[in-house]
Scaffold this motif. Sequence first.
Motif, PDB file in Angstrom:
ATOM      1  N   GLU A 218       0.828  -1.212   0.000  1.00  0.00           N
ATOM      2  CA  GLU A 218       0.000   0.000   0.000  1.00  0.00           C
ATOM      3  C   GLU A 218       0.864   1.264   0.000  1.00  0.00           C
ATOM      4  OE1 GLU A 218      -2.568  -0.301   3.298  1.00  0.00           O
ATOM      5  OE2 GLU A 218      -3.890  -1.802   2.371  1.00  0.00           O
ATOM      6  N   GLU A 219       1.941   1.221   0.793  1.00  0.00           N
ATOM      7  CA  GLU A 219       2.848   2.370   0.817  1.00  0.00           C
ATOM      8  C   GLU A 219       3.479   2.617  -0.549  1.00  0.00           C
ATOM      9  OE1 GLU A 219       5.619   1.631   3.882  1.00  0.00           O
ATOM     10  OE2 GLU A 219       4.211   2.045   5.524  1.00  0.00           O
ATOM     11  N   ALA A 220       3.893   1.486  -1.181  1.00  0.00           N
ATOM     12  CA  ALA A 220       4.492   1.605  -2.521  1.00  0.00           C
ATOM     13  C   ALA A 220       3.477   2.175  -3.508  1.00  0.00           C
ATOM     14  CB  ALA A 220       4.981   0.238  -2.995  1.00  0.00           C
ATOM     15  N   LYS A 221       2.206   1.646  -3.416  1.00  0.00           N
ATOM     16  CA  LYS A 221       1.158   2.157  -4.304  1.00  0.00           C
ATOM     17  C   LYS A 221       0.907   3.640  -4.036  1.00  0.00           C
ATOM     18  CE  LYS A 221      -1.418  -2.099  -5.096  1.00  0.00           C
ATOM     19  NZ  LYS A 221      -2.678  -2.829  -4.799  1.00  0.00           N
ATOM     20  N   ALA A 222       0.881   4.003  -2.738  1.00  0.00           N
ATOM     21  CA  ALA A 222       0.640   5.408  -2.380  1.00  0.00           C
ATOM     22  C   ALA A 222       1.752   6.315  -2.920  1.00  0.00           C
ATOM     23  CB  ALA A 222       0.536   5.550  -0.865  1.00  0.00           C
ATOM     24  N   LYS A 223       2.992   5.797  -2.799  1.00  0.00           N
ATOM     25  CA  LYS A 223       4.126   6.586  -3.318  1.00  0.00           C
ATOM     26  C   LYS A 223       4.017   6.760  -4.831  1.00  0.00           C
ATOM     27  CE  LYS A 223       7.495   5.461   0.254  1.00  0.00           C
ATOM     28  NZ  LYS A 223       8.706   4.685   0.560  1.00  0.00           N
ATOM     29  N   LYS A 224       3.683   5.648  -5.508  1.00  0.00           N
ATOM     30  CA  LYS A 224       3.527   5.707  -6.966  1.00  0.00           C
ATOM     31  C   LYS A 224       2.412   6.668  -7.347  1.00  0.00           C
ATOM     32  CE  LYS A 224       5.257   1.114  -8.117  1.00  0.00           C
ATOM     33  NZ  LYS A 224       4.887  -0.237  -8.596  1.00  0.00           N
TER      34      LYS A 224
ATOM     35  N   ALA B  76       1.263   9.147  -5.554  1.00  0.00           N
ATOM     36  CA  ALA B  76       1.685  10.526  -5.263  1.00  0.00           C
ATOM     37  C   ALA B  76       2.616  11.062  -6.346  1.00  0.00           C
ATOM     38  CB  ALA B  76       2.377  10.577  -3.905  1.00  0.00           C
ATOM     39  N   SER B  77       3.579  10.216  -6.756  1.00  0.00           N
ATOM     40  CA  SER B  77       4.511  10.632  -7.815  1.00  0.00           C
ATOM     41  C   SER B  77       3.776  10.859  -9.135  1.00  0.00           C
ATOM     42  CB  SER B  77       5.603   9.583  -7.999  1.00  0.00           C
ATOM     43  OG  SER B  77       5.018   8.356  -8.397  1.00  0.00           O
ATOM     44  N   ALA B  78       2.776   9.962  -9.399  1.00  0.00           N
ATOM     45  CA  ALA B  78       1.986  10.120 -10.629  1.00  0.00           C
ATOM     46  C   ALA B  78       1.182  11.416 -10.584  1.00  0.00           C
ATOM     47  CB  ALA B  78       1.054   8.924 -10.799  1.00  0.00           C
TER      48      ALA B  78
ATOM     49  N   ALA C 262       1.540  14.331 -13.139  1.00  0.00           N
ATOM     50  CA  ALA C 262       0.385  14.639 -13.990  1.00  0.00           C
ATOM     51  C   ALA C 262       0.170  16.143 -14.156  1.00  0.00           C
ATOM     52  CB  ALA C 262      -0.871  13.984 -13.425  1.00  0.00           C
ATOM     53  N   PRO C 263       0.149  16.906 -13.045  1.00  0.00           N
ATOM     54  CA  PRO C 263      -0.038  18.362 -13.239  1.00  0.00           C
ATOM     55  C   PRO C 263       1.102  19.008 -14.008  1.00  0.00           C
ATOM     56  CG  PRO C 263       0.386  17.827 -10.932  1.00  0.00           C
ATOM     57  CD  PRO C 263       0.186  16.552 -11.656  1.00  0.00           C
ATOM     58  N   ALA C 264       2.337  18.508 -13.841  1.00  0.00           N
ATOM     59  CA  ALA C 264       3.480  19.071 -14.572  1.00  0.00           C
ATOM     60  C   ALA C 264       3.316  18.841 -16.071  1.00  0.00           C
ATOM     61  CB  ALA C 264       4.776  18.441 -14.087  1.00  0.00           C
ATOM     62  N   LYS C 265       2.862  17.579 -16.426  1.00  0.00           N
ATOM     63  CA  LYS C 265       2.650  17.247 -17.840  1.00  0.00           C
ATOM     64  C   LYS C 265       1.530  18.098 -18.426  1.00  0.00           C
ATOM     65  CE  LYS C 265       4.268  12.513 -17.650  1.00  0.00           C
ATOM     66  NZ  LYS C 265       3.868  11.094 -17.670  1.00  0.00           N
ATOM     67  N   LYS C 266       0.429  18.218 -17.650  1.00  0.00           N
ATOM     68  CA  LYS C 266      -0.699  19.013 -18.124  1.00  0.00           C
ATOM     69  C   LYS C 266      -0.296  20.475 -18.292  1.00  0.00           C
ATOM     70  CE  LYS C 266      -4.263  16.108 -16.113  1.00  0.00           C
ATOM     71  NZ  LYS C 266      -5.280  15.992 -15.035  1.00  0.00           N
ATOM     72  N   ALA C 267       0.502  20.983 -17.379  1.00  0.00           N
ATOM     73  CA  ALA C 267       0.918  22.387 -17.432  1.00  0.00           C
ATOM     74  C   ALA C 267       1.790  22.651 -18.650  1.00  0.00           C
ATOM     75  CB  ALA C 267       1.652  22.781 -16.166  1.00  0.00           C
ATOM     76  N   ALA C 268       2.678  21.693 -19.000  1.00  0.00           N
ATOM     77  CA  ALA C 268       3.604  21.880 -20.124  1.00  0.00           C
ATOM     78  C   ALA C 268       2.864  22.041 -21.447  1.00  0.00           C
ATOM     79  CB  ALA C 268       4.586  20.726 -20.192  1.00  0.00           C
ATOM     80  N   PRO C 269       1.938  21.079 -21.813  1.00  0.00           N
ATOM     81  CA  PRO C 269       1.199  21.264 -23.068  1.00  0.00           C
ATOM     82  C   PRO C 269       0.330  22.510 -23.040  1.00  0.00           C
ATOM     83  CG  PRO C 269       0.357  19.392 -21.838  1.00  0.00           C
ATOM     84  CD  PRO C 269       1.587  19.858 -21.166  1.00  0.00           C
ATOM     85  N   ALA C 270      -0.205  22.865 -21.869  1.00  0.00           N
ATOM     86  CA  ALA C 270      -1.054  24.045 -21.780  1.00  0.00           C
ATOM     87  C   ALA C 270      -0.256  25.303 -22.113  1.00  0.00           C
ATOM     88  CB  ALA C 270      -1.662  24.160 -20.388  1.00  0.00           C
ATOM     89  N   LYS C 271       0.957  25.367 -21.599  1.00  0.00           N
ATOM     90  CA  LYS C 271       1.804  26.537 -21.853  1.00  0.00           C
ATOM     91  C   LYS C 271       2.158  26.631 -23.325  1.00  0.00           C
ATOM     92  CE  LYS C 271       3.857  26.688 -17.262  1.00  0.00           C
ATOM     93  NZ  LYS C 271       5.071  26.397 -16.477  1.00  0.00           N
ATOM     94  N   LYS C 272       2.468  25.461 -23.918  1.00  0.00           N
ATOM     95  CA  LYS C 272       2.827  25.448 -25.347  1.00  0.00           C
ATOM     96  C   LYS C 272       1.621  25.780 -26.202  1.00  0.00           C
ATOM     97  CE  LYS C 272       6.527  22.150 -24.784  1.00  0.00           C
ATOM     98  NZ  LYS C 272       6.937  20.756 -25.005  1.00  0.00           N
ATOM     99  N   ALA C 273       0.468  25.292 -25.823  1.00  0.00           N
ATOM    100  CA  ALA C 273      -0.739  25.491 -26.618  1.00  0.00           C
ATOM    101  C   ALA C 273      -1.181  26.946 -26.584  1.00  0.00           C
ATOM    102  CB  ALA C 273      -1.854  24.600 -26.114  1.00  0.00           C
TER     103      ALA C 273
END
Length: 374
Positions: free
Chosen positions: A198-204, A206-208, A212-223
């Motif tokens: 569960e801890e490993a899943k939670a870490k994954k 959290a990292s995801a 996710a917001p970083a990825k979403k922010a990057a295309p948004a800025k480019k678009a």
Amino acid sequence: MVSLKLQKRLAASVLRCGKGKVWLDPNEVSEISLANSRQNIRKLIKDGYVIRKPNALHSRARIRRFQAAKSKGRHSGPGTRKGTREARMPTKTLWIRRMRVLRRLLRKYREQKKIDKHLYHELYMRVKGNVFKNKRVLIEHIHKAKAEKVKEDLVAEQAQAHRLKTKAVKQRRVTKKKEAEKLLILPQAKLLALKKAEEAKAKKAASAKKAAPAKKAAPAKKAAPAKKAAPAKKAEKAAPAKKAEKAAPAKKAAPAKKEAPKKAEPAKKAEKKAEPAKKAETKAAQPPAKKQKTAVPAKKAEVKPAEKKQPAKKEEASKKKAAEKPADAKQPPTKKAAPAKKEAPKKAEPAKKAEPAKKAEKKAEPAKKGAQEG
């Protein structure tokens, strides 16, 4: 009175008894007196005038009465006793009689299955040991022994049931303990493993979530700049199209475009080498770092002309083909060229990244100098 001596003697000889036993009927004396032979006497005996008297017997009535009294204990005082007790009634005869009575009773009960062979043997030995005085005492003892045996059997059954019950309870306790131990030991390991998973899943997760917001922010800025630059692109595309109709100097611009990414490669290497130095400078001068953040939109604004170059090539080629066709067919190719806009930015990504990096370095130079002076 007539004498009847002859008739009495003849009658005694005929009846084979004494003269005293012969009875002559006194009412028939005249007829009896005429009989002078044995034959006449036989005829009188037949007629019942001469009879043989019955034998006189010794009466038993008095004796029977005496014995009845003696059985009640009468006539046995010291004055009537002759001989010692042992001589009058030997103890051996008393013992034999008692043994025979008691053993007969035991044998009878065994045959009737009122007592089993074990009880029979036990009582037989007790009878032999002079335990029972008479038959009544033996019967009472048999009833008591049977009742005790029933009680013992019942108690034994209850004890056995209790033992089985306690054994079952103990077994249940043992099984419960084992189950509890298993639940404590195995589930602990399982729980630890589950917790780790569960801890490993939670870490994954959290990292995801962070990624996710970083990825979403990057295309948004480019678009965002792409949308703003859309009208500018159209205006610039129209300009080279007109030039293509007049003459073909656009072909010469194509090799120049190819040279741009080649120059950008060494610039990238230089930037990678300069990154640790930049990080150190930014740490030293935190306030000027804010100016770099404000300069980010300027970078995106400058990227626009670089994006326009590659789609322009395809547009020029399409316009040449359109020029060869009649003037009415010019509108459809312009519509088809729209999808090329989306593909172009993807291919031009390395160039985009290279150019804004250079411009950012140029803009950051005054900030670095100001930080050093400060």
